[in-house]
Design a protein around this motif. Structure first.
Motif, PDB file in Angstrom:
ATOM      1  N   THR A   3       0.835  -1.200   0.000  1.00 13.26           N
ATOM      2  CA  THR A   3       0.000   0.000   0.000  1.00 13.26           C
ATOM      3  C   THR A   3       0.866   1.244   0.000  1.00 13.26           C
ATOM      4  O   THR A   3       2.031   1.221   0.402  1.00 13.26           O
ATOM      5  CB  THR A   3      -0.906   0.024   1.235  1.00 13.26           C
ATOM      6  OG1 THR A   3      -0.091  -0.007   2.397  1.00 13.26           O
ATOM      7  CG2 THR A   3      -1.839  -1.171   1.233  1.00 13.26           C
ATOM      8  N   ARG A  51      -7.693   2.757  -0.565  1.00 15.34           N
ATOM      9  CA  ARG A  51      -6.575   1.959  -0.065  1.00 15.34           C
ATOM     10  C   ARG A  51      -5.485   2.838   0.545  1.00 15.34           C
ATOM     11  O   ARG A  51      -4.909   2.514   1.591  1.00 15.34           O
ATOM     12  CB  ARG A  51      -6.006   1.120  -1.216  1.00 15.34           C
ATOM     13  CG  ARG A  51      -6.875  -0.071  -1.590  1.00 15.34           C
ATOM     14  CD  ARG A  51      -6.480  -0.681  -2.918  1.00 15.34           C
ATOM     15  NE  ARG A  51      -7.079  -1.995  -3.116  1.00 15.34           N
ATOM     16  CZ  ARG A  51      -7.142  -2.612  -4.280  1.00 15.34           C
ATOM     17  NH1 ARG A  51      -6.643  -2.023  -5.376  1.00 15.34           N
ATOM     18  NH2 ARG A  51      -7.700  -3.798  -4.365  1.00 15.34           N
ATOM     19  N   ASP A  56      -4.553   0.101   3.691  1.00 14.15           N
ATOM     20  CA  ASP A  56      -4.940  -1.310   3.684  1.00 14.15           C
ATOM     21  C   ASP A  56      -5.427  -1.656   2.281  1.00 14.15           C
ATOM     22  O   ASP A  56      -6.032  -0.819   1.600  1.00 14.15           O
ATOM     23  CB  ASP A  56      -6.072  -1.551   4.699  1.00 14.15           C
ATOM     24  CG  ASP A  56      -6.392  -3.023   4.872  1.00 14.15           C
ATOM     25  OD1 ASP A  56      -5.714  -3.672   5.713  1.00 14.15           O
ATOM     26  OD2 ASP A  56      -7.296  -3.525   4.189  1.00 14.15           O
ATOM     27  N   THR A  69     -10.860  -7.443   2.965  1.00 18.79           N
ATOM     28  CA  THR A  69      -9.936  -7.772   4.047  1.00 18.79           C
ATOM     29  C   THR A  69     -10.669  -7.638   5.385  1.00 18.79           C
ATOM     30  O   THR A  69     -11.759  -7.063   5.455  1.00 18.79           O
ATOM     31  CB  THR A  69      -8.740  -6.810   4.033  1.00 18.79           C
ATOM     32  OG1 THR A  69      -9.210  -5.485   4.310  1.00 18.79           O
ATOM     33  CG2 THR A  69      -8.025  -6.836   2.693  1.00 18.79           C
ATOM     34  N   LYS A  71     -10.070  -5.623   7.714  1.00 24.75           N
ATOM     35  CA  LYS A  71     -10.273  -4.204   8.012  1.00 24.75           C
ATOM     36  C   LYS A  71     -11.504  -3.680   7.279  1.00 24.75           C
ATOM     37  O   LYS A  71     -12.303  -2.926   7.844  1.00 24.75           O
ATOM     38  CB  LYS A  71      -9.040  -3.385   7.626  1.00 24.75           C
ATOM     39  CG  LYS A  71      -9.148  -1.910   8.012  1.00 24.75           C
ATOM     40  CD  LYS A  71      -7.802  -1.215   7.926  1.00 24.75           C
ATOM     41  CE  LYS A  71      -7.881   0.205   8.461  1.00 24.75           C
ATOM     42  NZ  LYS A  71      -6.558   0.866   8.513  1.00 24.75           N
TER      43      LYS A  71
END
Length: 317
Positions: A3, A51, A56, A69, A71
């Motif tokens: 990221t 992102r 993330d 994900t 998160k």
């Protein structure tokens, strides 16, 4: 996936949160871009900003799916709450005035509902809301819930027994099925026996991808009509009826549509001697738009035009 560092991030906007909300549900860039009515590159750009902001990946491609994900999954309730809050602010502050509005209302419906219900809707709009427009959207079961939730479609009309989560429903009228055939059919009367009915050739309407109750009627017909007597399958009711008008084949379809097309195309109504399910025609909308003034006004008009005690319902066979 690597990221970008936080110093490259920018502030979020609501469109980016909408992208995240839809991706969480659709798990596909292609389907999400369709729901949001935007291009895939634009959606990918928004996802890239998300992102960066949250540091993330948020969504990782697994086969053909974009899987969230941990998160992203943990953020889902907060994202939904923000979007619902913004929607409630809009509802509270912007009244709907039909006589001056130029809003476009989008409907999800099979072609039967469009043919039968659109003329009364257009006539009502001419007198009550002359600058309001309506759009009929192609119906696919996989998008039915998502398009109502995001507001891409305002209302769905028809019979969708699987449309439940977060969806409100108001019954308009009850219906059954009738068959139609060309006038002067060489063998059939308007009240054939089961043997006479199943011995004829039939045009069937494919309803598998619509989520509509017509699929149950289709299965009932296929259970009694020999496979060799199914002359053709088509994706829409009107195409099926036009095919039958030029041949000796029969078409079985919702009774309101059968009555309209029999009158307009000079066809004979036939009572099918097959046990077919009765069904309810209703209007459906998402809970998010239950108090939205424009949606409330359109639902009220539809109920007034088509409820079971209306002039329209009294004319049904």
């Amino acid at each position: 996936m690597t990221t970008m560092p936080r110093e490259h991030t920018e502030g979020l906007d609501l469109n980016q949160l909408r992208v995240m909300d839809v991706l969480l549900r659709e798990r596909s860039v292609t389907r999400s871009s369709m729901v949001l009515n935007t291009s895939q590159p634009a959606l990918s750009k928004a996802l890239s900003k998300l992102r960066c902001y949250f540091d993330d990946p948020l969504f990782i491609r697994v086969g053909l799916q974009m899987e969230p994900t941990p998160k992203a999954l943990g953020m889902a309730p907060a994202v939904r709450a923000i979007l619902d809050g913004v929607q409630s602010l809009h509802v509270d502050q912007v009244p709907f005035a039909p006589h001056v509005s130029n809003r476009n209302f989008s409907f999800l419906a099979v072609d039967a509902a469009i043919v039968v219900m659109l003329p009364p809707i257009v006539r009502a709009l001419e007198s009550e809301a002359p600058n309001v427009h309506v759009s009929a959207m192609p119906l696919e079961a996989e998008h039915l819930h998502g398009w109502l939730q995001t507001g891409k479609a305002d209302i769905a009309i028809g019979s969708y027994p699987l449309l439940t989560q977060g969806i409100r429903r108001q019954i308009l009228f009850n219906a059954t099925y009738m068959s139609v055939m060309r006038r002067g059919h060489p063998r059939l009367s308007t009240t054939p026996t089961t043997a006479e009915f199943t011995a004829e050739r039939h045009v069937l309407v494919a309803a598998e991808r619509t989520g509509h109750a017509m699929q149950m009627a289709q299965e009932a017909l296929e259970a009694v009509i020999p496979q060799n007597n199914i002359a053709i399958r088509v994706p829409g009711f009107t195409a099926a009826v036009l095919a039958a008008k030029q041949t000796d084949a029969l078409v079985t379809l919702p009774s309101p549509l059968a009555a309209v097309l029999a009158r307009e195309l000079d066809l004979e109504l036939v009572k099918p001697p097959v046990r077919l399910p009765k069904f309810e025609i209703a209007q459906y909308w998402h809970e998010r738009y239950h108090r939205e003034p424009g949606n409330m006004w359109m639902r009220s008009m539809l109920h007034r035009l088509f409820h079971s005690g209306s002039r329209f319902a009294a004319s049904l066979p």
